[in-house]
Design a protein around this motif. Structure first.
Motif, PDB file in Angstrom:
ATOM      1  N   SER A  62      -9.984   1.660  16.208  1.00  0.00           N
ATOM      2  CA  SER A  62      -8.776   2.198  15.574  1.00  0.00           C
ATOM      3  C   SER A  62      -9.055   2.703  14.167  1.00  0.00           C
ATOM      4  N   GLY A  63     -10.238   2.421  13.638  1.00  0.00           N
ATOM      5  CA  GLY A  63     -10.597   2.969  12.331  1.00  0.00           C
ATOM      6  C   GLY A  63     -10.652   1.955  11.197  1.00  0.00           C
ATOM      7  N   LEU A  64     -10.559   0.665  11.527  1.00  0.00           N
ATOM      8  CA  LEU A  64     -10.631  -0.354  10.468  1.00  0.00           C
ATOM      9  C   LEU A  64     -12.080  -0.780  10.237  1.00  0.00           C
ATOM     10  N   HIS A  65     -12.414  -1.050   9.003  1.00  0.00           N
ATOM     11  CA  HIS A  65     -13.742  -1.564   8.684  1.00  0.00           C
ATOM     12  C   HIS A  65     -13.739  -3.074   8.805  1.00  0.00           C
ATOM     13  N   ILE A  66     -14.882  -3.612   9.211  1.00  0.00           N
ATOM     14  CA  ILE A  66     -14.960  -5.060   9.359  1.00  0.00           C
ATOM     15  C   ILE A  66     -16.115  -5.619   8.534  1.00  0.00           C
ATOM     16  N   CYS A 120      -3.929   5.730  -4.209  1.00  0.00           N
ATOM     17  CA  CYS A 120      -4.405   5.474  -2.851  1.00  0.00           C
ATOM     18  C   CYS A 120      -5.396   4.308  -2.900  1.00  0.00           C
ATOM     19  N   VAL A 121      -4.876   3.113  -2.703  1.00  0.00           N
ATOM     20  CA  VAL A 121      -5.692   1.902  -2.813  1.00  0.00           C
ATOM     21  C   VAL A 121      -6.099   1.439  -1.408  1.00  0.00           C
ATOM     22  N   ASN A 122      -7.328   0.940  -1.267  1.00  0.00           N
ATOM     23  CA  ASN A 122      -7.750   0.313  -0.014  1.00  0.00           C
ATOM     24  C   ASN A 122      -7.748  -1.207  -0.187  1.00  0.00           C
ATOM     25  N   VAL A 123      -7.345  -1.902   0.863  1.00  0.00           N
ATOM     26  CA  VAL A 123      -7.252  -3.361   0.765  1.00  0.00           C
ATOM     27  C   VAL A 123      -7.959  -4.028   1.941  1.00  0.00           C
ATOM     28  N   LEU A 168       0.521  -0.783  10.285  1.00  0.00           N
ATOM     29  CA  LEU A 168       0.061   0.461   9.661  1.00  0.00           C
ATOM     30  C   LEU A 168       1.041   1.606   9.949  1.00  0.00           C
ATOM     31  N   ASP A 169       1.431   1.731  11.228  1.00  0.00           N
ATOM     32  CA  ASP A 169       2.342   2.818  11.641  1.00  0.00           C
ATOM     33  C   ASP A 169       3.664   2.732  10.907  1.00  0.00           C
ATOM     34  N   GLU A 170       4.192   1.496  10.863  1.00  0.00           N
ATOM     35  CA  GLU A 170       5.499   1.292  10.255  1.00  0.00           C
ATOM     36  C   GLU A 170       5.536   1.828   8.826  1.00  0.00           C
ATOM     37  N   HIS A 171       4.395   1.783   8.143  1.00  0.00           N
ATOM     38  CA  HIS A 171       4.372   2.220   6.748  1.00  0.00           C
ATOM     39  C   HIS A 171       3.636   3.543   6.571  1.00  0.00           C
ATOM     40  N   GLY A 172       3.342   4.197   7.692  1.00  0.00           N
ATOM     41  CA  GLY A 172       2.707   5.505   7.646  1.00  0.00           C
ATOM     42  C   GLY A 172       1.331   5.491   6.994  1.00  0.00           C
ATOM     43  N   LEU A 173       0.556   4.458   7.294  1.00  0.00           N
ATOM     44  CA  LEU A 173      -0.759   4.327   6.645  1.00  0.00           C
ATOM     45  C   LEU A 173      -1.890   4.640   7.609  1.00  0.00           C
ATOM     46  N   ASP A 174      -2.930   5.234   7.077  1.00  0.00           N
ATOM     47  CA  ASP A 174      -4.166   5.484   7.775  1.00  0.00           C
ATOM     48  C   ASP A 174      -4.905   4.171   8.008  1.00  0.00           C
ATOM     49  N   ALA A 175      -5.532   3.989   9.168  1.00  0.00           N
ATOM     50  CA  ALA A 175      -6.240   2.730   9.453  1.00  0.00           C
ATOM     51  C   ALA A 175      -7.376   2.466   8.458  1.00  0.00           C
ATOM     52  N   GLY A 176      -7.950   3.556   7.933  1.00  0.00           N
ATOM     53  CA  GLY A 176      -9.056   3.403   6.984  1.00  0.00           C
ATOM     54  C   GLY A 176      -8.662   2.718   5.685  1.00  0.00           C
ATOM     55  N   LEU A 220       0.832  -1.207   0.000  1.00  0.00           N
ATOM     56  CA  LEU A 220       0.000   0.000   0.000  1.00  0.00           C
ATOM     57  C   LEU A 220       0.862   1.251   0.000  1.00  0.00           C
ATOM     58  N   ALA A 221       1.930   1.236   0.808  1.00  0.00           N
ATOM     59  CA  ALA A 221       2.836   2.385   0.869  1.00  0.00           C
ATOM     60  C   ALA A 221       3.517   2.575  -0.481  1.00  0.00           C
ATOM     61  N   ASP A 222       3.870   1.468  -1.112  1.00  0.00           N
ATOM     62  CA  ASP A 222       4.532   1.509  -2.416  1.00  0.00           C
ATOM     63  C   ASP A 222       3.596   2.100  -3.482  1.00  0.00           C
ATOM     64  N   TRP A 223       2.353   1.624  -3.512  1.00  0.00           N
ATOM     65  CA  TRP A 223       1.380   2.175  -4.466  1.00  0.00           C
ATOM     66  C   TRP A 223       1.135   3.654  -4.186  1.00  0.00           C
ATOM     67  N   GLN A 224       1.108   3.994  -2.904  1.00  0.00           N
ATOM     68  CA  GLN A 224       0.885   5.395  -2.520  1.00  0.00           C
ATOM     69  C   GLN A 224       2.000   6.283  -3.074  1.00  0.00           C
ATOM     70  N   ARG A 225       3.243   5.794  -2.974  1.00  0.00           N
ATOM     71  CA  ARG A 225       4.373   6.554  -3.534  1.00  0.00           C
ATOM     72  C   ARG A 225       4.217   6.734  -5.039  1.00  0.00           C
TER      73      ARG A 225
END
Ligand code: C2E
Ligand code: CA
Ligand code: CA
Ligand code: CA
Length: 277
Positions: free
Chosen positions: A171-175, A110-113, A135-143, A101-106
Motif C-alpha cells: 500500500s506504500g507504507l515504509h517499515i 508536509c510532515v511524515n510520521v 489515511l483515506d479519511e484524511h486524504g493522506l498519501d500512504a507514504g 498530519l492533515a491539520d499540519w498539511q492545511r
C-alpha cells in the motif's frame, strides 16, 4: 529468625498486592483513557546524519492518569497488550496521527510520521484495512506514514507478520525494525521482510562515546544494514560525540535528545521553523 523471615515475606506480599492493585486500576482506567481525553501524542524528529535535514517525526503515546499522573508507555502499552485492548489504542493513535498530519498539511507543512506497532497489531488481520481507512479519511498519501515494528513482534509469528507487513508495504507504507539488536531475529528472517530501515536500539547508542564494545556492535550493524540495502537509524543520540561517531560510521539517520525531546503536537511547527532557520 523464622519470624523475621515471615515479616519479610509479609512485606513482600504487601508489595505484590500494591503492584497488583495498581495494575488492576490502570487496566480498568486505560480502557476509558481515550474517551476521557487523557491520551496524547508527542512527536520526536529524526534527521539525516550527514546533512542534518529533518526527515520525519515519530509519534509516541502519553497517558496522564487523573490521580497517578503520567504513566510511562513501557508500562501502559504492556498492560494494554496483556489485557487485550492494545488494538483500540492503536486505532486511536492512527486516527489521531492522521488528523494531525492533515491539520499540519492545511498549515502548509508536509510532515511524515512513524508510528509504533505492538506485537498484537502485527498479527491483526484487520490492521492493513484500518491503516488504509485512517489515511483515506484524511486524504493522506500512504507514504506519509511509516511503521515501526520490533524484532520480537515479528518473531512471534513470522509468517503472518510477513503477510501483514507485505500488504502494508504494497500500500506504500515504509517499515522499520525497531529496537534492533535486543531481539533474537536471524538475518534470514529479517531479509524476507519488506523492511526499509533498521533502527539500532538506544541501549547501544547511549554510551557509544565511552564504550568500545558498543562501537563495534554499532559499526557492524550499520555495515550489515547497508549490505542488505537497508537504511540505518540510531535512536538515543544524546551527545555531540555520539552524533559525530555515528556520522563517521555512515549511519543514515539520527534521533535523540541531542536533536530534540519528543514534542507536544502544538510545538512541532515552531520547532520545524526554528530548526530550519
Ligand atoms: P521506542 O519506540 O523504542 O521509542 C523510543 C523511546 O526512547 C521513547 O520513550 C523516547 O522518548 C525515548 N528517547 C528518545 N530519545 C532518547 C534519548 O536521547 N535518550 C533516552 N534516554 N531516551 C530517548 P517513550 O516515549 O517512553 O516510549 C517507550 C516505548 O513505548 C517506545 O519505545 C515504544 O516501544 C512504546 N510506545 C510508545 N508509544 C507507543 C504507541 O503509540 N504504540 C505502541 N505500540 N507502543 C508505543
Ligand atoms: Ca519506535
Ligand atoms: Ca526503539
Ligand atoms: Ca523501545
Amino acid at each position: 529468625m523464622a519470624q523475621q523471615a515471615n515479616l519479610g515475606y509479609l512485606r513482600y506480599m504487601e508489595g505484590q498486592d500494591e503492584q497488583h492493585l495498581r495494575q488492576l486500576t490502570l487496566a480498568r482506567d486505560l480502557q476509558e483513557a481515550a474517551a476521557r481525553q487523557q491520551l496524547s501524542l508527542v512527536y520526536q524528529p529524526k534527521i539525516a546524519a550527514a546533512g542534518g535535514e529533518l526527515v520525519s517525526f515519530e509519534a509516541l503515546m502519553r497517558w496522564r492518569h487523573p490521580e497517578l499522573g503520567f504513566i510511562a508507555p513501557d508500562e501502559f502499552i504492556a498492560l494494554a497488550e496483556r489485557s487485550g485492548f492494545i488494538g483500540r489504542l492503536t486505532q486511536w493513535m492512527l486516527h489521531t496521527v492522521c488528523r494531525q498530519l492533515a491539520d499540519w498539511q492545511r498549515q502548509g507543512q508536509c510532515v511524515n510520521v512513524a508510528i509504533n506497532l505492538s506485537a498484537q497489531d502485527v498479527v491483526d488481520p484487520g490492521l492493513p484495512g484500518m491503516v488504509r481507512q485512517a489515511l483515506d479519511e484524511h486524504g493522506l498519501d500512504a507514504g506519509r506514514l511509516a511503521l515501526e515494528v520490533t524484532e520480537s513482534a515479528i518473531i512471534q509469528d513470522p509468517t503472518l507478520a510477513r503477510t501483514m507487513l507485505g500488504e502494508l508495504c504494497d500500500s506504500g507504507l515504509h517499515i522499520a525494525i525497531d529496537d534492533y539488536g535486543t531481539g533474537y531475529s536471524s538475518l534470514s528472517q529479517l531479509k524476507s521482510l519488506p523492511v526499509r530501515e533498521l533502527k539500532i536500539d538506544k541501549s547501544f547508542i547511549l554510551k557509544l562515546d565511552q564504550q568500545s564494545d558498543d562501537r563495534i556492535i554499532v559499526r557492524s550493524t550499520i555495515e550489515l544494514g547497508h549490505n542488505l540495502g537497508l537504511e540505518v537509524v540510531a535512536e538515543g543520540v544524546e551527545t555531540l560525540a555520539s552524533r559525530e561517531l555515528l556520522t563517521a560510521l555512515g549511519c543514515d539517520y539520527l534521533q535523540g535528545y541531542l536533536i530534540s525531546r519528543p514534542l507536544p503536537a502544538e510545538q512541532v511547527l515552531d520547532w520545524i521553523d526554528t530548526y530550519r532557520r
